[in-house]
Design an enzyme around this catalytic site. Structure first.
Site, short mmCIF file in Angstrom:
data_model
loop_
_atom_site.label_atom_id
_atom_site.label_comp_id
_atom_site.label_asym_id
_atom_site.label_seq_id
_atom_site.Cartn_x
_atom_site.Cartn_y
_atom_site.Cartn_z
N TYR A 96 3.65 92.46 97.06
CA TYR A 96 4.77 93.27 97.52
C TYR A 96 4.49 94.74 97.16
CZ TYR A 96 7.12 88.70 97.55
OH TYR A 96 7.47 87.38 97.74
N PRO A 246 16.72 82.97 101.31
CA PRO A 246 17.85 82.02 101.40
C PRO A 246 18.94 82.47 102.37
CG PRO A 246 18.01 83.31 99.39
CD PRO A 246 16.68 83.64 100.01
N GLY A 250 18.52 88.09 106.39
CA GLY A 250 19.72 88.79 106.80
C GLY A 250 20.52 88.12 107.90
N PHE A 251 19.92 87.18 108.60
CA PHE A 251 20.58 86.56 109.75
C PHE A 251 21.87 85.84 109.35
CE2 PHE A 251 21.16 82.93 112.67
CZ PHE A 251 21.23 83.61 113.89
#
Length: 376
Positions: A96, A246, A250-251
């Site tokens: 990252y 999880p 963002g959905f």
């Protein structure tokens, strides 16, 4: 106390503001929950490693999905406020940034380093001097040792509480990986280890060589693949499970609809589950979450996270965010409870919605469910 009433439309725009709800604690239930864990409110166990019921993923703190660069001081504020709100589990990775997220996390947790669990991951082929991502994977034992030493410097710590292999290297036997982790544990540089998105035979071999504390894989209402086999193996072996994404990138918060446009470089732009032809069907999940959020006086994000927590007492989601309000909302999900009847009803409703589209681009999916070569 009853939970605070909040608008089910709180996340109508991408990554808008949110407010956490409050409700009775979700009580762990199931064969793998130890008595010690059950007696500590808001805590769960990954193997023998105790962590907060909800962790925080810091992946996007160096660069968001929308490709913007967040304020570093504000990321430190979120990291520290999460701790103030009971979060003790922070998830990063060498990949990252690369490297930069570990630096941000190390800076942020300095005031309370000894009171938290830091998880990070190795395995992608990343140049240690420049941070440049090179092709493929690299879990050669000599490379892992160098990576861990550099992780410790970036994280400003003397040990990594939970070190994952980010993806299985098809050129390195998992026994060799376990061997170097064992050496690092003896040196006190690593305390626990885990695997991500691995093949099941590799998981069994790894655990036989050196007990695995946690498996990390994508899991949410939007992607329920681990339910077919992975969760069963984790339960059998006493391994904790950490769902990444999880909230379905963002959905599941209600932040995405048919009008949403993605920036170039946003991975969601290349995921077919978010393609326009699939969204009308998949948005049924969001409608379901909004209904339950109104019913439970919470938010869609909290319902999605509490649903994961209710599946097994050794599941610990790590929602990521770069917004303070969202962090507070997400961590508040640990306080949301379902009755047995509610859980059964919600599970049935989720199962009735068949998600359309692939969870990741094929070029990324090919690194999942890989089996390590047999040791010669």
């Amino acid at each position: 106390m009853p939970p605070k009433a909040v608008s089910p439309h709180r996340r109508q725009i991408l990554f808008g503001a949110a407010v956490a709800g409050a409700a009775p604690l979700l009580a762990p239930a199931g064969a793998q929950a130890s008595a010690a864990t059950a007696n500590r409110p808001g805590r769960r166990k990954l193997g023998t490693l105790e962590v907060s019921a909800v962790g925080i993923g810091v992946q996007n703190m160096s660069r968001t999905y929308q490709t913007t660069i967040p304020s570093r001081p504000e990321m430190h504020n979120i990291i520290r406020k999460a701790f103030d709100n009971g979060v003790t589990f922070y998830d990063a990775a060498e990949a990252y940034g690369p490297h930069e997220v570990e630096r941000i996390l190390g800076e942020g947790v300095q005031p309370f380093r000894d009171q938290i669990v830091i998880a990070t991951k190795f395995g992608w082929n990343i140049d240690q001097a420049t941070g440049q991502r090179l092709p493929g994977l690299n879990s050669r034992p000599d490379h892992i040792k160098v990576v861990v030493d550099n992780m410790l410097k970036r994280l400003r710590t003397d040990r990594i509480d939970l070190l994952y292999q980010h993806r299985v290297d098809p050129a390195v036997p998992i026994e060799d990986v376990a061997g170097v982790i064992k050496d690092l544990k003896q040196q006190g540089k690593v305390l626990h280890w885990g695997l991500c998105e691995m093949g099941l035979n590799t998981l069994r071999r790894a655990h036989a060589e050196l007990p695995v504390s946690a498996v990390q894989s994508e899991y949410s209402m939007l992607w329920r693949g681990p339910e077919s086999e992975v969760l069963g193996v984790c339960e059998e072996l006493g391994i904790g499970f950490v769902p990444w994404s999880p909230l379905g990138v963002g959905f599941l918060t209600g932040a995405i609809d048919e009008r949403t446009a993605y920036a170039d470089g946003d991975i969601r732009k290349s995921e077919s589950r978010f393609a326009r032809e699939n969204l009308p069907n998949n948005l049924k999940l969001v409608a379901l979450l909004k209904t339950w959020a109104a019913r439970k006086q919470s938010t869609p994000a909290q319902i999605a996270l509490a649903w994961l927590l209710a599946q097994k007492p050794w599941i610990v989601p790590i929602p990521g965010t770069t917004q303070m309000a969202h962090m507070l909302e997400n961590t508040g999900a640990a306080n949301l409870t379902f009755t047995a009847a509610e859980r059964s009803e919600l599970n049935a409703a989720v199962a009735a919605i068949a998600v359309q589209g692939a969870r990741l681009p094929e070029a990324v999916l090919r690194f999942s469910n890989v089996e390590a070569p047999v040791k010669g």
